[in-house]
Scaffold this motif. Structure first.
Motif, PDB file in Angstrom:
ATOM      1  N   LYS A  80      31.896  -1.978   7.936  1.00 50.58           N
ATOM      2  CA  LYS A  80      30.916  -0.955   8.329  1.00 50.58           C
ATOM      3  C   LYS A  80      31.520   0.033   9.319  1.00 50.58           C
ATOM      4  O   LYS A  80      31.229   1.233   9.270  1.00 50.58           O
ATOM      5  CB  LYS A  80      29.675  -1.612   8.939  1.00 50.58           C
ATOM      6  CG  LYS A  80      28.749  -2.262   7.927  1.00 50.58           C
ATOM      7  CD  LYS A  80      27.429  -2.694   8.553  1.00 50.58           C
ATOM      8  CE  LYS A  80      26.596  -1.494   8.934  1.00 50.58           C
ATOM      9  NZ  LYS A  80      25.607  -1.144   7.897  1.00 50.58           N
ATOM     10  N   ASN A 131      27.047  -2.224  -0.882  1.00 49.09           N
ATOM     11  CA  ASN A 131      26.067  -1.246  -0.409  1.00 49.09           C
ATOM     12  C   ASN A 131      25.569  -1.589   0.989  1.00 49.09           C
ATOM     13  O   ASN A 131      25.371  -0.700   1.824  1.00 49.09           O
ATOM     14  CB  ASN A 131      24.885  -1.177  -1.369  1.00 49.09           C
ATOM     15  CG  ASN A 131      25.218  -0.441  -2.658  1.00 49.09           C
ATOM     16  OD1 ASN A 131      26.179   0.313  -2.717  1.00 49.09           O
ATOM     17  ND2 ASN A 131      24.418  -0.658  -3.689  1.00 49.09           N
ATOM     18  N   SER A 132      25.351  -2.876   1.244  1.00 47.53           N
ATOM     19  CA  SER A 132      24.853  -3.286   2.555  1.00 47.53           C
ATOM     20  C   SER A 132      25.868  -3.000   3.650  1.00 47.53           C
ATOM     21  O   SER A 132      25.494  -2.848   4.818  1.00 47.53           O
ATOM     22  CB  SER A 132      24.494  -4.775   2.554  1.00 47.53           C
ATOM     23  OG  SER A 132      25.658  -5.578   2.423  1.00 47.53           O
ATOM     24  N   ALA A 133      27.147  -2.915   3.282  1.00 46.19           N
ATOM     25  CA  ALA A 133      28.202  -2.595   4.254  1.00 46.19           C
ATOM     26  C   ALA A 133      28.543  -1.107   4.244  1.00 46.19           C
ATOM     27  O   ALA A 133      29.544  -0.689   4.832  1.00 46.19           O
ATOM     28  CB  ALA A 133      29.449  -3.411   3.951  1.00 46.19           C
ATOM     29  N   ASP A 134      27.713  -0.303   3.582  1.00 42.81           N
ATOM     30  CA  ASP A 134      27.869   1.162   3.543  1.00 42.81           C
ATOM     31  C   ASP A 134      29.175   1.604   2.900  1.00 42.81           C
ATOM     32  O   ASP A 134      29.790   2.604   3.319  1.00 42.81           O
ATOM     33  CB  ASP A 134      27.757   1.763   4.961  1.00 42.81           C
ATOM     34  CG  ASP A 134      26.411   1.507   5.604  1.00 42.81           C
ATOM     35  OD1 ASP A 134      25.412   1.432   4.863  1.00 42.81           O
ATOM     36  OD2 ASP A 134      26.358   1.355   6.841  1.00 42.81           O
ATOM     37  N   ALA A 166      25.564  -5.094  -4.355  1.00 44.27           N
ATOM     38  CA  ALA A 166      24.576  -5.225  -3.278  1.00 44.27           C
ATOM     39  C   ALA A 166      25.274  -5.487  -1.942  1.00 44.27           C
ATOM     40  O   ALA A 166      24.885  -4.927  -0.902  1.00 44.27           O
ATOM     41  CB  ALA A 166      23.598  -6.353  -3.598  1.00 44.27           C
ATOM     42  N   THR A 167      26.310  -6.329  -1.945  1.00 43.32           N
ATOM     43  CA  THR A 167      27.051  -6.607  -0.723  1.00 43.32           C
ATOM     44  C   THR A 167      27.783  -5.362  -0.238  1.00 43.32           C
ATOM     45  O   THR A 167      27.769  -5.034   0.959  1.00 43.32           O
ATOM     46  CB  THR A 167      28.065  -7.747  -0.955  1.00 43.32           C
ATOM     47  OG1 THR A 167      27.359  -8.929  -1.327  1.00 43.32           O
ATOM     48  CG2 THR A 167      28.868  -8.026   0.310  1.00 43.32           C
ATOM     49  N   ASN A 217      25.640  -8.475  -7.705  1.00 50.04           N
ATOM     50  CA  ASN A 217      25.699  -9.102  -6.386  1.00 50.04           C
ATOM     51  C   ASN A 217      26.801  -8.480  -5.541  1.00 50.04           C
ATOM     52  O   ASN A 217      26.635  -8.253  -4.335  1.00 50.04           O
ATOM     53  CB  ASN A 217      25.924 -10.610  -6.510  1.00 50.04           C
ATOM     54  CG  ASN A 217      24.668 -11.360  -6.885  1.00 50.04           C
ATOM     55  OD1 ASN A 217      24.400 -11.565  -8.062  1.00 50.04           O
ATOM     56  ND2 ASN A 217      23.872 -11.766  -5.915  1.00 50.04           N
ATOM     57  N   PHE A 263      32.350  -8.181   7.801  1.00 49.36           N
ATOM     58  CA  PHE A 263      31.275  -7.241   7.462  1.00 49.36           C
ATOM     59  C   PHE A 263      31.225  -6.096   8.470  1.00 49.36           C
ATOM     60  O   PHE A 263      31.147  -4.921   8.090  1.00 49.36           O
ATOM     61  CB  PHE A 263      29.937  -7.986   7.433  1.00 49.36           C
ATOM     62  CG  PHE A 263      28.775  -7.141   7.014  1.00 49.36           C
ATOM     63  CD1 PHE A 263      28.469  -6.973   5.668  1.00 49.36           C
ATOM     64  CD2 PHE A 263      27.983  -6.500   7.967  1.00 49.36           C
ATOM     65  CE1 PHE A 263      27.390  -6.189   5.275  1.00 49.36           C
ATOM     66  CE2 PHE A 263      26.908  -5.714   7.584  1.00 49.36           C
ATOM     67  CZ  PHE A 263      26.610  -5.553   6.236  1.00 49.36           C
ATOM     68  N   LYS A 287      15.873 -12.921  -3.172  1.00 47.75           N
ATOM     69  CA  LYS A 287      16.572 -11.654  -2.976  1.00 47.75           C
ATOM     70  C   LYS A 287      18.034 -11.733  -3.400  1.00 47.75           C
ATOM     71  O   LYS A 287      18.661 -10.701  -3.660  1.00 47.75           O
ATOM     72  CB  LYS A 287      16.489 -11.231  -1.506  1.00 47.75           C
ATOM     73  CG  LYS A 287      15.079 -11.125  -0.952  1.00 47.75           C
ATOM     74  CD  LYS A 287      14.214 -10.167  -1.749  1.00 47.75           C
ATOM     75  CE  LYS A 287      12.807 -10.064  -1.161  1.00 47.75           C
ATOM     76  NZ  LYS A 287      11.920  -9.220  -2.009  1.00 47.75           N
TER      77      LYS A 287
END
Length: 283
Positions: A12, A188-191, A185-186, A182, A8, A238
């Motif tokens: 990023k 996006n969370s890692a940009d 979302a993963t 899902n 992760f 979530k």
């Protein structure tokens, strides 16, 4: 879990730059299943089980047959198959399995899906989960009851559809409904930028010869093969957003549901009230 955090952070750090390194890391980000060590209580439960090993083919990642480990408690005539979720293992159902063992004339089967727990495989996916469940059904017999958590709930549905079995009862706990969302979302969370995400999903379609949007409960659900389906969820989950679940339930009003608040996606399988409700359903 350390490896997943490393992957992760590496993603990023690349700040969305479309490079071969980033594309390679995205496959690991999405398909590496975090592994947690077995606790003492869990190991004691595994020691009580009759262990077995089966194989499934993985044409997408390993491009080889993978061995996966399973566990059987009891020798009763009523068979219960328990399928864990993503980043989990059979032993994570220790509290539920312990309670199920007290039911008369019961046999409980759990397993570590390929790429999870003690089983072979570096990367995993829904197809491997479902193949493992199918292999158990074909080897050890048709379950009367199937219990699945998270991705395991979707895997159970797919295994029922693939085998054509008609279980007495299907129990789904915080099921995943829309895998593509899902994945997004993963990412996006890692940009990860939308352009790189589009590249990832194009590569996904080429590898699996199907679209990520096909990995939704609506399309894998074995309507007509389930005598009774009971579903437990937390509306504030979530990981499995309730909006997707409600859309699915609107298509299948016959599914019985119960809400368990303030438990989240992972802790719910250890909840005493949930376990008691499951025991009452089965008994």
């Amino acid at each position: 879990m350390k490896k997943f955090k490393t992957i992760f952070n590496q993603v990023k750090a690349l700040e969305g730059a479309e490079t071969p390194e980033l594309i390679s890391l995205l496959w690991q980000l999405i398909y590496y299943s975090p592994k947690m060590p077995v606790r003492l209580q869990q190991q004691q439960l595994l020691n009580e089980a009759k262990a077995f090993t089966l194989e499934v083919d993985d044409p997408h990642f390993a491009k080889a047959n993978l061995k996966f480990n399973g566990f059987i408690w009891g020798e009763g005539n009523r068979r219960i198959l328990v399928t864990h979720g993503w980043g989990s293992k059979a032993a994570d159902f220790a509290e539920l399995i312990t309670a199920l063992k007290n039911l008369p004339d019961t046999q409980i089967i759990g397993f570590d899906a390929p790429g999870n727990g003690s089983s072979e495989g570096e990367l995993s996916n829904l197809i491997l989960f479902a193949k493992a469940a199918t292999a158990i059904i074909k080897t050890h017999g048709v379950p009367d009851v199937l219990i699945g958590h998270s991705l395991g709930a979707m895997a159970n549905a797919l295994a029922i559809k693939d085998t054509g079995i008609e279980p007495e009862l299907l129990i789904s706990i915080t099921p995943l409904i829309n895998l593509k969302e899902n994945f997004i979302a993963t990412l996006n969370s890692a940009d990860v930028s939308r352009e790189v995400q589009a590249k990832f999903f194009a590569d996904f379609e080429q590898l699996f010869e199907m679209q990520a949007s096909d990995f939704i409960m609506d399309k894998v659900y074995p309507a007509g093969l389930i005598n009774r389906h009971w579903l437990a969820f937390d509306p504030e989950d979530k990981v499995a957003p309730v909006g997707f679940l409600k859309s699915f339930l609107n298509l299948h009003p016959e599914i019985e549901t119960r809400i368990y608040e303030n438990l989240g996606h992972e802790r719910i399988i250890k909840d005493e009230t949930l376990i008691a409700d499951i025991i009452n359903l089965i008994s």
